[in-house]
Design an enzyme around this catalytic site. Structure first.
Site, PDB file in Angstrom:
ATOM      1  N   THR A  86      -7.375  23.444   4.069  1.00  0.00           N
ATOM      2  CA  THR A  86      -8.280  24.443   4.668  1.00  0.00           C
ATOM      3  C   THR A  86      -9.694  24.093   4.203  1.00  0.00           C
ATOM      4  O   THR A  86     -10.245  24.759   3.328  1.00  0.00           O
ATOM      5  CB  THR A  86      -7.915  25.874   4.219  1.00  0.00           C
ATOM      6  OG1 THR A  86      -7.798  25.886   2.785  1.00  0.00           O
ATOM      7  CG2 THR A  86      -6.636  26.365   4.830  1.00  0.00           C
ATOM      8  N   GLU A 161      -4.460  20.577 -10.846  1.00  0.00           N
ATOM      9  CA  GLU A 161      -4.182  19.153 -10.729  1.00  0.00           C
ATOM     10  C   GLU A 161      -4.168  18.554 -12.127  1.00  0.00           C
ATOM     11  O   GLU A 161      -4.991  18.899 -12.973  1.00  0.00           O
ATOM     12  CB  GLU A 161      -5.243  18.475  -9.848  1.00  0.00           C
ATOM     13  CG  GLU A 161      -5.078  18.858  -8.387  1.00  0.00           C
ATOM     14  CD  GLU A 161      -6.136  18.258  -7.472  1.00  0.00           C
ATOM     15  OE1 GLU A 161      -6.835  17.330  -7.884  1.00  0.00           O
ATOM     16  OE2 GLU A 161      -6.257  18.753  -6.330  1.00  0.00           O
ATOM     17  N   ASN A 214     -10.169  31.927  -8.618  1.00  0.00           N
ATOM     18  CA  ASN A 214     -10.977  30.699  -8.629  1.00  0.00           C
ATOM     19  C   ASN A 214     -12.448  30.997  -8.898  1.00  0.00           C
ATOM     20  O   ASN A 214     -13.120  30.249  -9.602  1.00  0.00           O
ATOM     21  CB  ASN A 214     -10.829  29.952  -7.298  1.00  0.00           C
ATOM     22  CG  ASN A 214      -9.675  28.961  -7.362  1.00  0.00           C
ATOM     23  OD1 ASN A 214      -8.974  28.881  -8.358  1.00  0.00           O
ATOM     24  ND2 ASN A 214      -9.476  28.216  -6.300  1.00  0.00           N
ATOM     25  N   TYR A 257     -13.985  45.493 -19.099  1.00  0.00           N
ATOM     26  CA  TYR A 257     -15.123  45.304 -18.172  1.00  0.00           C
ATOM     27  C   TYR A 257     -14.727  44.611 -16.871  1.00  0.00           C
ATOM     28  O   TYR A 257     -15.596  44.107 -16.164  1.00  0.00           O
ATOM     29  CB  TYR A 257     -16.249  44.483 -18.829  1.00  0.00           C
ATOM     30  CG  TYR A 257     -16.689  45.004 -20.171  1.00  0.00           C
ATOM     31  CD1 TYR A 257     -17.240  46.278 -20.284  1.00  0.00           C
ATOM     32  CD2 TYR A 257     -16.533  44.249 -21.323  1.00  0.00           C
ATOM     33  CE1 TYR A 257     -17.627  46.773 -21.514  1.00  0.00           C
ATOM     34  CE2 TYR A 257     -16.917  44.735 -22.559  1.00  0.00           C
ATOM     35  CZ  TYR A 257     -17.467  46.008 -22.642  1.00  0.00           C
ATOM     36  OH  TYR A 257     -17.845  46.486 -23.859  1.00  0.00           O
ATOM     37  N   PHE A 262     -19.045  51.535 -11.672  1.00  0.00           N
ATOM     38  CA  PHE A 262     -20.471  51.647 -11.393  1.00  0.00           C
ATOM     39  C   PHE A 262     -21.244  50.568 -12.154  1.00  0.00           C
ATOM     40  O   PHE A 262     -20.684  49.828 -12.964  1.00  0.00           O
ATOM     41  CB  PHE A 262     -20.948  53.060 -11.758  1.00  0.00           C
ATOM     42  CG  PHE A 262     -22.312  53.370 -11.202  1.00  0.00           C
ATOM     43  CD1 PHE A 262     -22.687  52.902  -9.955  1.00  0.00           C
ATOM     44  CD2 PHE A 262     -23.219  54.130 -11.923  1.00  0.00           C
ATOM     45  CE1 PHE A 262     -23.943  53.164  -9.433  1.00  0.00           C
ATOM     46  CE2 PHE A 262     -24.480  54.409 -11.418  1.00  0.00           C
ATOM     47  CZ  PHE A 262     -24.846  53.918 -10.172  1.00  0.00           C
ATOM     48  N   CYS A 268     -28.282  48.771 -24.388  1.00  0.00           N
ATOM     49  CA  CYS A 268     -28.127  47.381 -24.834  1.00  0.00           C
ATOM     50  C   CYS A 268     -28.071  46.345 -23.714  1.00  0.00           C
ATOM     51  O   CYS A 268     -28.866  45.406 -23.697  1.00  0.00           O
ATOM     52  CB  CYS A 268     -26.882  47.250 -25.694  1.00  0.00           C
ATOM     53  SG  CYS A 268     -26.994  48.189 -27.206  1.00  0.00           S
ATOM     54  N   ARG A 331     -30.725  56.568 -21.987  1.00  0.00           N
ATOM     55  CA  ARG A 331     -31.586  55.406 -21.745  1.00  0.00           C
ATOM     56  C   ARG A 331     -30.920  54.424 -20.789  1.00  0.00           C
ATOM     57  O   ARG A 331     -29.776  54.026 -20.975  1.00  0.00           O
ATOM     58  CB  ARG A 331     -31.899  54.698 -23.077  1.00  0.00           C
ATOM     59  CG  ARG A 331     -32.899  55.463 -23.907  1.00  0.00           C
ATOM     60  CD  ARG A 331     -33.056  54.833 -25.262  1.00  0.00           C
ATOM     61  NE  ARG A 331     -31.830  54.927 -26.033  1.00  0.00           N
ATOM     62  CZ  ARG A 331     -31.644  54.338 -27.208  1.00  0.00           C
ATOM     63  NH1 ARG A 331     -32.595  53.611 -27.734  1.00  0.00           N
ATOM     64  NH2 ARG A 331     -30.511  54.475 -27.862  1.00  0.00           N
TER      65      ARG A 331
HETATM   66  N1  LIG Z   1      -5.360  20.700  -4.688  1.00  0.00           N
HETATM   67  C1  LIG Z   1      -5.144  21.764  -5.422  1.00  0.00           C
HETATM   68  O1  LIG Z   1      -5.011  21.697  -6.652  1.00  0.00           O
HETATM   69  C2  LIG Z   1      -5.004  23.117  -4.782  1.00  0.00           C
HETATM   70  C3  LIG Z   1      -4.675  24.207  -5.595  1.00  0.00           C
HETATM   71  C4  LIG Z   1      -4.508  25.446  -5.006  1.00  0.00           C
HETATM   72  C5  LIG Z   1      -4.688  25.595  -3.643  1.00  0.00           C
HETATM   73  N2  LIG Z   1      -5.028  24.545  -2.871  1.00  0.00           N
HETATM   74  C6  LIG Z   1      -5.153  24.760  -1.433  1.00  0.00           C
HETATM   75  O2  LIG Z   1      -3.989  24.248  -0.819  1.00  0.00           O
HETATM   76  C7  LIG Z   1      -4.301  23.669   0.454  1.00  0.00           C
HETATM   77  C8  LIG Z   1      -3.912  22.224   0.488  1.00  0.00           C
HETATM   78  O3  LIG Z   1      -4.639  21.535  -0.503  1.00  0.00           O
HETATM   79  P1  LIG Z   1      -4.312  20.029  -0.892  1.00  0.00           P
HETATM   80  O4  LIG Z   1      -5.209  19.683  -2.016  1.00  0.00           O
HETATM   81  O5  LIG Z   1      -2.836  19.864  -1.072  1.00  0.00           O
HETATM   82  O6  LIG Z   1      -4.778  19.272   0.458  1.00  0.00           O
HETATM   83  P2  LIG Z   1      -4.523  17.769   0.877  1.00  0.00           P
HETATM   84  O7  LIG Z   1      -5.613  17.383   1.785  1.00  0.00           O
HETATM   85  O8  LIG Z   1      -4.217  16.920  -0.324  1.00  0.00           O
HETATM   86  O9  LIG Z   1      -3.165  17.856   1.714  1.00  0.00           O
HETATM   87  C9  LIG Z   1      -3.046  18.418   2.961  1.00  0.00           C
HETATM   88  C10 LIG Z   1      -2.036  17.602   3.740  1.00  0.00           C
HETATM   89  O10 LIG Z   1      -1.744  18.267   4.958  1.00  0.00           O
HETATM   90  C11 LIG Z   1      -1.526  17.281   5.946  1.00  0.00           C
HETATM   91  N3  LIG Z   1      -1.663  17.918   7.262  1.00  0.00           N
HETATM   92  C12 LIG Z   1      -2.792  18.368   7.856  1.00  0.00           C
HETATM   93  N4  LIG Z   1      -2.493  18.919   9.053  1.00  0.00           N
HETATM   94  C13 LIG Z   1      -1.157  18.845   9.195  1.00  0.00           C
HETATM   95  C14 LIG Z   1      -0.246  19.250  10.207  1.00  0.00           C
HETATM   96  N5  LIG Z   1      -0.667  19.874  11.313  1.00  0.00           N
HETATM   97  N6  LIG Z   1       1.054  18.997  10.043  1.00  0.00           N
HETATM   98  C15 LIG Z   1       1.489  18.365   8.919  1.00  0.00           C
HETATM   99  N7  LIG Z   1       0.683  17.958   7.919  1.00  0.00           N
HETATM  100  C16 LIG Z   1      -0.629  18.196   8.055  1.00  0.00           C
HETATM  101  C17 LIG Z   1      -2.560  16.206   5.631  1.00  0.00           C
HETATM  102  O11 LIG Z   1      -2.193  14.969   6.185  1.00  0.00           O
HETATM  103  C18 LIG Z   1      -2.522  16.201   4.109  1.00  0.00           C
HETATM  104  O12 LIG Z   1      -1.598  15.253   3.603  1.00  0.00           O
HETATM  105  C19 LIG Z   1      -5.806  23.933   0.642  1.00  0.00           C
HETATM  106  O13 LIG Z   1      -5.947  25.147   1.323  1.00  0.00           O
HETATM  107  C20 LIG Z   1      -6.314  24.051  -0.763  1.00  0.00           C
HETATM  108  O14 LIG Z   1      -7.489  24.826  -0.816  1.00  0.00           O
HETATM  109  C21 LIG Z   1      -5.182  23.303  -3.419  1.00  0.00           C
END
Ligand SMILES: NC(=O)c1ccc[n+]([C@@H]2O[C@H](COP(=O)([O-])OP(=O)(O)OC[C@H]3O[C@@H](n4cnc5c(N)ncnc54)[C@H](O)[C@@H]3O)[C@@H](O)[C@H]2O)c1
Length: 438
Positions: A86, A161, A214, A257, A262, A268, A331
């Protein structure tokens, strides 16, 4: 369970291998033939600690296969995990086009499915994406209705990762945003025994949580780095300061917190932030996170004024004037700026605070009251009932015990604006309840 994972990138490949390791039958799908071939050969398409071993074991045991076609993977599936990218669009908005394409293909395949399949989004997406944008795509392609013919869910991905496999099996919690009970049950079955506590929530809560988490992580990095830059200019050891900062798990690294309420105030926080920002300016240092905190706080005060004015009532009753319950320190109490603005605009205002005794306040702080809060003495009442019955809008400004049980006393036609989440919304049965940011 038979699991289809769409998208074999960083999220999808870890997810596929870990679920296969747990004994599920997993079919991965990706448009990239190279990634599919990798999985088929039992090799990892990404660099990730522990993943090559898991993929090799699962592929050789026949628990993990892969294909480039969603239609080929779908027969017999109990659950589909959508893990495609995305990315950011040109204008910074979220590009859901890849997810939509995948959902349309999954939906088409659902037409031939003989069982209840739950389609689970794992990609990061803003609230409303699953129910308003993706569910209609699946429904249209499937010719069916979510909740009746198939389930939809959102299961945010919190793995880091580099330690993703470890995080998968040792997660703090796994969030199951489920659109119906059957979808929740499918996810609970999928994650039984892994992923920490399983918590079922509404889908938009789960979608938002991913961004909250995040953003908070990013904020922590920026906060520590800004203080690092300031410390260096001051000749202070930034690592030592932050190490000590982290040692306080009561106020610093804790839930303290972190509940919407509000604006902050008191003698402070505003003063100290001004001093820090002023010192940074002297070093010609730009610290936008620290500078932005006071700005953000001001906007929260402005939001309170806007909310109260929305009801177009002249008679207002304010309950709680000090920045927190149990003190008569006025204050920099932010509610006073709200009151000052509305008094200035001609509203008929009465005030109450259980900790404020006008005689004592005037004795101790006459100058401050006369200069800063000239409207206070003639409007402050010691009788809560008088203020409560005066206000067509009653504003609660701190969490004094005296106010917590007011809900049932709000009359029909009366509006309560709760700036501090003092009341249980459900306890206001006759009038209207409005929270500031909830
Ligand atoms: N990378 C991370 O550590 C992480 C952590 C949490 C959330 N996310 C979220 O998870 C989602 C994926 O992230 P990612 O890092 O794995 O992305 P990425 O780009 O590594 O992998 C996405 C994969 O989807 C495939 N793809 C795209 N369209 C497709 C379709 N129509 N059919 C089949 N395969 C298709 C692509 O070829 C690609 O291999 C994103 O929304 C990202 O924000 C990623």
């Amino acid at each position: 369970m038979r699991v289809v994972v769409v998208g074999l990138g960083y999220v999808g490949s870890v997810c596929s291998a870990c679920l296969a390791e747990r004994g599920h039958d997993v079919v991965g799908v990706d448009t990239s033939p190279w990634k599919v071939e990798c999985i088929r050969r039992g090799e990892s398409p990404i660099v990730e600690k522990g993943l090559p071993e898991l993929i090799a074991r699962a592929a050789h045991a026949g628990k993990l296969t892969a294909t480039t076609r969603i239609a080929e993977a779908m027969p017999g599936a109990d659950i589909v995990l959508v893990c495609v990218g995305t990315p950011s669009a040109e204008d910074g908005s979220l590009d859901l086009s890849h997810v939509k394409r995948a959902c349309a293909e999954v939906g088409t395949a659902l037409k031939d499915s003989k069982q209840f399949v739950t389609v689970v989004m794992r990609s990061t997406m803003l609230p409303g994406s699953v129910l308003e944008e993706l569910t209609p795509v699946i429904e249209q392609a499937a010719g069916g209705k979510a909740g009746r013919d198939f389930g939809v869910a959102y299961n945010p991905e919190f793995l880091r990762e580099g330690t993703a496999v470890e995080d998968f099996f040792g997660a703090e919690y796994t969030i199951l945003g489920a659109g119906c009970e059957r979808a929740a049950a499918a996810l609970q079955q999928l994650y039984a025994g892994v992923g920490g506590e399983l918590i079922v929530t509404p889908i938009p809560t789960a979608e938002m949580l991913k961004y909250v988490n995040n953003s908070y992580h990013a904020l922590k990095v920026a906060f520590a780095n800004e203080f690092g830059r300031l410390c260096k200019r001051e000749g202070v050891d930034s690592h030592e300061v932050m190490r000590l900062m982290r040692r306080d798990t009561k106020l610093n690294l804790s839930g303290a917190y972190l509940s919407p309420g509000f604006a902050f105030g008191g003698s402070c926080l505003p003063k100290d932030l001004r001093a820090v920002n002023s010192r940074a300016r002297r070093h010609d240092l730009e610290l936008p996170v620290l500078a932005g905190i006071l700005e953000s706080n001001e906007l929260h005060v402005a939001e309170a004024v806007r909310l109260i004015e929305r009801f177009k009532k002249r008679k207002l009753g304010f309950l709680g004037l000090s920045f927190k319950a149990g003190t008569d320190d006025l204050r920099e109490s932010p509610i006073l700026r709200v009151i000052g603005t509305l008094v200035g605009k001609g509203h008929d205002v009465l005030l109450h605070d259980p900790s404020l005794d006008m005689e004592r306040v005037l004795g101790a702080n006459r100058r401050f009251i006369e200069d800063e809060l000239p409207y206070l003495p003639e409007r402050l009442r010691s009788n809560l009932e008088e203020v409560l019955s005066h206000g067509d809008v009653v504003v609660i400004g701190n969490r004094s015990a005296a106010y917590r049980t007011l809900g049932p006393r709000i009359r029909a036609g009366q509006v309560v604006v709760d700036l501090v989440a003092a009341l249980d919304r459900g306890s206001v049965t006759a009038g209207e309840y409005h929270g500031l940011a909830w």
